[in-house]
Design a protein around this motif. Sequence first.
Motif, PDB file in Angstrom:
ATOM      1  N   ASP A 123      -4.741-105.103  44.522  1.00  8.24           N
ATOM      2  CA  ASP A 123      -4.298-103.709  44.479  1.00  8.24           C
ATOM      3  C   ASP A 123      -5.441-102.705  44.483  1.00  8.24           C
ATOM      4  O   ASP A 123      -5.239-101.532  44.136  1.00  8.24           O
ATOM      5  N   GLY A 124      -6.630-103.136  44.872  1.00  6.30           N
ATOM      6  CA  GLY A 124      -7.745-102.211  45.001  1.00  6.30           C
ATOM      7  C   GLY A 124      -8.459-102.425  46.324  1.00  6.30           C
ATOM      8  O   GLY A 124      -8.371-103.506  46.919  1.00  6.30           O
ATOM      9  N   LEU A 125      -9.157-101.392  46.795  1.00 11.21           N
ATOM     10  CA  LEU A 125      -9.908-101.483  48.038  1.00 11.21           C
ATOM     11  C   LEU A 125     -11.373-101.719  47.690  1.00 11.21           C
ATOM     12  O   LEU A 125     -12.051-100.822  47.179  1.00 11.21           O
ATOM     13  N   LEU A 126     -11.851-102.934  47.955  1.00 15.83           N
ATOM     14  CA  LEU A 126     -13.195-103.344  47.573  1.00 15.83           C
ATOM     15  C   LEU A 126     -14.110-103.309  48.781  1.00 15.83           C
ATOM     16  O   LEU A 126     -13.814-103.897  49.825  1.00 15.83           O
ATOM     17  N   SER A 127     -15.238-102.622  48.644  1.00 15.08           N
ATOM     18  CA  SER A 127     -16.245-102.567  49.691  1.00 15.08           C
ATOM     19  C   SER A 127     -17.248-103.703  49.501  1.00 15.08           C
ATOM     20  O   SER A 127     -17.745-103.925  48.394  1.00 15.08           O
ATOM     21  N   VAL A 128     -17.538-104.402  50.595  1.00 15.26           N
ATOM     22  CA  VAL A 128     -18.484-105.527  50.565  1.00 15.26           C
ATOM     23  C   VAL A 128     -19.438-105.378  51.735  1.00 15.26           C
ATOM     24  O   VAL A 128     -19.006-105.223  52.879  1.00 15.26           O
TER      25      VAL A 128
END
Length: 293
Positions: A15-20
């Motif tokens: 439920d989160g937008l994770l930047s990698v």
Amino acid sequence: MNQDRYLRHQLEIQDGLLSVVEAGQGPAILLGHGYLWDWRMWRPQASVLSAGRRILMPELWGHGRSGVMPADTRTPADLARQMLSLLDRLGIDRCVVIGSSVGAMWGAHLAASAPERVAGLVLMNSYLGEEPAQKRMAYAAMLDRVGAAGRVEDEIADAITPLFFSADIQTRAPSLPLALRRQLSGFSAEALRHSVVPLGRVIFDRPDALAVLTVIKTPTLVIAGGDDRARPPEESRLMADILQAEQVVIKRCGHTATLEQPEAVNAALLAFLDRLEWGPPARSTALTGPADC
């Protein structure tokens, strides 16, 4: 960003937008940066470690280009579960985990809860025990103030910045405190209130998790800064003793070892990876290109 060198993903994780941000190809290494930084804290290491390896640098919630922290994130163990979901999304069965500060906290939980996924572990400038009461109260007051103001005021920045570096940093590398202050001033009110401040509470209100170290059997290296005011080397020594692991103490180094003493950190990491036979033998190969991504 040099597109041939670095690649950025933005993935939906719990439920989160994770930047990698990632670089290189080969055996995977998951790098966990410290609180209030972003993936660029690892740039001096990524430029070396990505020769023959795949380097993955997730950005903490509210940091860099990552989104709002999921509501069910309450402990460093929850962060570890999110990073395990990231590995699943990227199809990575096994990796080496290298974490600094809070990155080491969730890294230890990941190694303990999913040992088959972690080939090696490095805990840097961190402590799995409970935050000492006096520090916890001081940090809580700072977080309250930041949340109310929606920005990191100069007085708070003045108090925070020295905790990240050795005492002589203004003489040796004055650009590093300036870089941290740019980070602090760059957070939006929304990011601070919905992610950075709540994440700070996750970190500083964490339960004592030293017992987690007793179940970790994967090869582990503990790195401390000899002049780390936030996480004194005695804390790292205690963790190394519990783990029965090697400890490296880097002289003239504070809490942000990756930037303050990158050559010493790189040498320790490459020696550890060589012992694991994780990627090619150490050599002086480095990526070039701008730091922005």
